[in-house]
Design an enzyme around this catalytic site. Structure first.
Site, PDB file in Angstrom:
ATOM      1  N   CYS A 273       0.825  -1.210   0.000  1.00 42.61           N
ATOM      2  CA  CYS A 273       0.000   0.000   0.000  1.00 42.61           C
ATOM      3  C   CYS A 273       0.859   1.260   0.000  1.00 42.61           C
ATOM      4  O   CYS A 273       0.385   2.336   0.342  1.00 42.61           O
ATOM      5  CB  CYS A 273      -0.932   0.018   1.214  1.00 42.61           C
ATOM      6  SG  CYS A 273      -2.296  -1.137   1.084  1.00 42.61           S
ATOM      7  N   ASP A 296       9.078  -0.060   7.973  1.00 42.82           N
ATOM      8  CA  ASP A 296       8.248  -1.241   8.240  1.00 42.82           C
ATOM      9  C   ASP A 296       7.788  -1.386   9.687  1.00 42.82           C
ATOM     10  O   ASP A 296       6.665  -1.788   9.929  1.00 42.82           O
ATOM     11  CB  ASP A 296       9.012  -2.501   7.823  1.00 42.82           C
ATOM     12  CG  ASP A 296       8.108  -3.709   7.660  1.00 42.82           C
ATOM     13  OD1 ASP A 296       6.955  -3.534   7.226  1.00 42.82           O
ATOM     14  OD2 ASP A 296       8.536  -4.826   7.966  1.00 42.82           O
ATOM     15  N   SER A 388       8.924 -10.592  -4.811  1.00 41.12           N
ATOM     16  CA  SER A 388      10.395 -10.588  -4.804  1.00 41.12           C
ATOM     17  C   SER A 388      10.903  -9.402  -3.987  1.00 41.12           C
ATOM     18  O   SER A 388      10.220  -8.390  -3.840  1.00 41.12           O
ATOM     19  CB  SER A 388      10.930 -10.555  -6.227  1.00 41.12           C
ATOM     20  OG  SER A 388      10.379  -9.481  -6.951  1.00 41.12           O
ATOM     21  N   ASN A 518       1.932  12.979  -2.374  1.00 41.64           N
ATOM     22  CA  ASN A 518       1.338  12.733  -1.054  1.00 41.64           C
ATOM     23  C   ASN A 518       1.834  13.735  -0.018  1.00 41.64           C
ATOM     24  O   ASN A 518       1.236  13.883   1.051  1.00 41.64           O
ATOM     25  CB  ASN A 518       1.623  11.301  -0.601  1.00 41.64           C
ATOM     26  CG  ASN A 518       0.904  10.279  -1.467  1.00 41.64           C
ATOM     27  OD1 ASN A 518      -0.108  10.589  -2.091  1.00 41.64           O
ATOM     28  ND2 ASN A 518       1.427   9.063  -1.529  1.00 41.64           N
TER      29      ASN A 518
END
Length: 609
Positions: A273, A296, A388, A518
Site C-alpha cells: 500500500c 516497516d 520478490s 502525497n
C-alpha cells in the site's frame, strides 16, 4: 553425535550459561556437523556470500551496477510468508484470539521437536546474536537465532545489529529471545545439496509467554529472518502489551517544513500500500523535505515528557521489488544502487544486473525468477515474483534521518493509518480524538496483495495493518491502544489520521497521483496539528475540502481531488454490516470504547440523510 563431539561447541565466544546450554541442547537435537557463532563482520559476510555463490544459492551481480550484491532464487514453493502455517501458541487458546492459528504449546513443542531431530545433519549450525533497535538503549531487546541457513546469516547482518556487539550486550546473564530456525533439509553423507533447501512441511511458531520462536521448513524472509515479523511484531507486541508500549507495523517519517521545523510520523499500511514509498518520500511542494527512519516497524514508548517516542528496531530495508522504480521511489533505488544488497526472486539481465516489473528499461531477454529464459512480449508469466525482495542496509539511504540510531527515538506528532480502497474511503480523514483514531485503525480494510497467501483483490479487515502479526488476542490489542491513550495527557498524544491514496474514479483510473504528491496531504496534516488548516466535519471524521490542500503546480483537476475527498454516506452505510461482521469475529473481547465509536458512526450516518 553427542555435544562433546560436535566441533565448535567448546569454543563459544561467551560465558552466558543460559545461551550455552540452549545451544548445546539444540545441537544435540538437530545434529549439525559443526557449530559456529556468527560475528557479524564484513569478512564473514563476504566469505559466506562467496560460499553461497559456489553452492549455486547466490549469483554475484554486475559489480559496476550493484557492488557487493547478490541474487538468490528460491524454491518456487517458498516465496512468501505462510500465514496458514503460522501459529501463536499461548497456554490458553483465548490468549491467541480469533485472528491467529493456535495449538497447545506442549503439543506443538512435541511435533516440532520430532521435526528438528537430526534436521541439521550435514550442515553448519549458526548461532546468530542480534539486537532489535539501537545497541545503546537502557533495555536492549536482544535475540539469538540458531539457523542452518547461510542465506539467513548474511541477511540478518543486513537487517539487524548482528554479531559480536550484540553478544557482548547480553553479558553473562542478559535476557534474550530464543529463535530457532531450520530449513528442514538434512544431508546424508555424500548427498548433494540443492541451491534453495526447504521442506514441504512448514511451521512458523511463536510462544509469546516464554518469548520463543520456532521456525521449520522455510528459507524465505519473513519465515526465516526471525528478527523481522516474528520477533519485532509477534513477540514484541506481546512484550509491549505486558510492559506498556507499542510494537507496530509502521514506517517512521521525518517531515521538515520550510521554517525548518521537524514533524515525525508513524504510519501503518498493509503490504503493498505504499509504505516504503511514503517512508522515502520526495516532497513535490517547494521548501518541504523528508527524511526516513524506517519503512516497516516502529516500537513506541512514552517518554518522561509524556510524548510518544518511536524507534525502528531494524537495521535494513526488506522491500518488495516490483513497482519500485525511479518515479515511485527514487530514494529506494539510490539505496539499492549503493550495493551490499541481497535480492531474492527478481529477474537477471544478460549483463548480470537485476530487473523486475515496474522498473524502467525492460530488456528483451531475461532469466526469470524460476531460472528460465524470459522474452519481452512473448513470455506470459512475470519475470520477477510479485513478492520478490531487496534486502539492503538502511545506512545507505540518501535521506536517512540523523536520529535513525538514537536510543531515545523521535517524538511522534501524528499516526497515519492507510489502506488500498477503490471506493468509500477519502484521501485523508482526521480522527476526532484518540479513541476515534483507535476505531479507525481497528476497522481498516484493504485489498489483498501478493505478500501473503490468499485471493488478490478481495477486501480483508487488517487492524492497524497487524492482522498477520499480532502476538495475542486482537480485542486485548485494541484495549491496549485505548488504555495507553486514557493513561496519557491527551494534549501530548499524536493526532490520528486515515489516508487512502488508491481511490478510483468512474473510469477506473486513480483520482490522486500519489507518490511525491502525497506530501500535499502531509502538509495539510501538519497544518491541522498546528491548528492552521480548515477541514469539514463529516460522519466519518474531519476531511479537507479540495481548496484546503496545497494544489499549486499539481497536474490534476480540482474536480478529481474533490472526488478523492468525497464522503458518500450511502457507501459508508454499505460498510457498516462488514464492520459489524468483523466485530462479531473479534468476539466478546471487543472493547466497549471501540463499540461506542461504531454506534456513534451509525448515528451520524443516519442523521446525514
Amino acid at each position: 553425535m553427542t555435544s562433546a563431539t560436535i566441533p565448535g561447541l567448546d569454543t563459544a565466544p561467551t560465558n552466558h550459561q543460559g545461551l550455552l546450554s540452549w545451544v548445546q541442547e539444540v545441537a544435540e537435537l538437530t545434529q549439525p556437523d559443526r557449530v559456529v557463532f556468527a560475528d557479524g563482520s564484513d569478512e564473514e559476510f563476504n566469505r559466506l556470500a562467496a560460499e553461497l555463490v559456489e553452492a549455486g544459492t547466490l549469483k554475484k551481480l554486475n559489480e559496476k551496477k550493484h557492488p557487493n550484491s547478490y541474487l538468490a532464487l528460491s524454491d518456487p514453493s517458498d516465496v512468501a510468508r505462510v500465514e496458514s502455517r503460522t501459529y501463536i501458541c499461548t497456554e490458553e487458546e483465548s490468549g491467541a484470539g480469533p485472528t491467529n492459528n493456535w495449538m497447545d504449546p506442549t503439543e506443538m513443542r512435541s511435533i516440532m521437536t520430532d521435526l528438528y531431530r537430526g534436521c541439521m545433519r550435514g550442515r553448519t549450525m549458526w548461532v546468530v546474536p542480534f539486537c532489535m533497535g539501537p545497541l545503546g538503549v537502557e533495555d536492549p531487546k536482544l535475540g539469538v537465532e540458531i539457523t542452518d541457513s547461510e542465506y539467513v546469516v548474511i541477511s540478518m547482518k543486513v537487517m539487524t545489529r548482528m554479531g559480536k556487539a550484540a553478544l557482548e550486550k547480553m553479558g553473562d546473564d542478559g535476557f534474550f529471545v530464543k529463535a530457532l530456525h531450520s530449513v528442514g533439509a538434512p544431508l546424508e553423507p555424500g548427498q548433494k545439496d540443492v541451491p534453495w533447501p526447504c521442506n514441504d512441511t512448514k511451521y512458523i511458531t511463536h510462544f509469546p509467554e516464554t518469548r520463543e520462536i520456532w521456525s521449520y521448513g522455510s528459507g524465505y524472509g519473513g519465515n526465516a529472518l526471525l528478527g523481522k515479523k516474528c520477533y519485532s511484531l509477534r513477540i514484541a507486541s506481546a512484550m509491549a502489551h505486558d510492559e506498556g508500549w507499542l510494537a507496530e507495523h509502521m514506517l517512521i517519517l521525518k517531515l521538515i517544513s520550510p521554517e525548518n521545523k521537524a514533524y515525525y510520523f508513524a504510519a501503518a499500511f498493509p503490504s503493498a500500500c505504499g509504505k516504503t514509498n511514503l517512508a522515502m518520500l520526495q516532497p513535490t511542494i517547494p521548501g518541504w523535505r523528508a527524511e526516513t527512519l524506517g519503512d516497516d516497524i516502529a516500537w513506541m514508548r512514552f517518554g518522561k515528557d509524556g510524548r510518544l517516542y518511536a524507534v525502528n528496531p531494524e537495521f535494513g530495508f526488506f522491500g518488495v521489488a516490483p513497482g519500485t522504480n525511479w518515479k515511485s521511489n527514487p530514494n529506494a533505488m539510490r539505496t539499492i544502487e549503493a550495493g551490499n544488497t541481497v535480492f531474492t526472486n527478481v529477474a537477471l539481465t544478460d549483463d548480470n544486473d537485476v530487473w523486475w516489473e515496474g522498473l524502467e528499461g525492460q530488456p528483451e531477454h531475461l532469466i526469470d525468477w524460476k531460472g528460465n529464459d524470459w522474452y519481452a512480449g512473448k513470455t506470459e508469466t512475470p519475470a520477477a515474483h510479485p513478492n520478490s525482495r531487496y534486502c539492503t542496509p538502511m545506512s545507505q539511504c540518501p535521506i536517512l534521518a540523523p536520529e535513525w540510531d538514537d536510543p531515545q527515538g523521535v517524538p511522534i506528532s501524528g499516526i497515519l493509518f492507510g489502506a488500498r480502497r477503490k471506493t468509500t474511503v477519502p484521501l485523508v480523514t482526521q480522527a476526532r480524538d484518540w479513541q476515534h483514531g483507535v476505531f479507525m485503525g481497528a476497522t481498516m480494510g484493504s485489498e489483498q496483495t501478493a505478500a501473503a497467501e490468499g485471493k488478490v483483490g478481495t477486501v480483508r479487515r487488517d487492524p492497524m495493518a497487524m492482522l498477520p502479526f499480532l502476538g495475542y488476542h486482537v480485542g486485548d490489542y485494541f484495549q491496549h491502544w485505548i488504555d495507553l491513550g486514557k493513561n496519557s495527557d491527551e494534549s501530548k498524544l499524536p493526532k490520528v489520521f486515515f489516508v487512502n491514496w488508491f481511490r478510483r474514479g468512474d473510469d477506473g483510473g486513480f483520482l490522486w497521483p500519489g507518490f511525491g504528491e502525497n506530501s500535499r496531504v502531509l502538509k495539510w496534516i501538519v497544518d491541522r496539528i498546528e491548528h492552521k488548516a480548515g477541514g469539514q466535519d463529516t460522519p466519518i471524521g474531519i476531511v479537507p475540502k479540495a481548496e484546503d490542500l496545497d494544489l499549486d503546480g499539481l497536474d490534476v483537476s480540482v474536480d478529481d481531488v474533490a472526488k478523492a475527498l468525497a464522503v458518500n454516506p450511502d457507501e459508508w452505510r454499505e460498510e457498516l454490516p462488514q464492520i459489524e461482521e468483523w466485530f462479531e469475529f473479534v468476539g466478546e473481547k471487543l472493547p466497549t470504547g471501540v463499540r461506542d465509536e461504531f454506534e456513534a458512526l451509525k448515528q451520524r450516518l443516519s442523521e446525514a440523510g
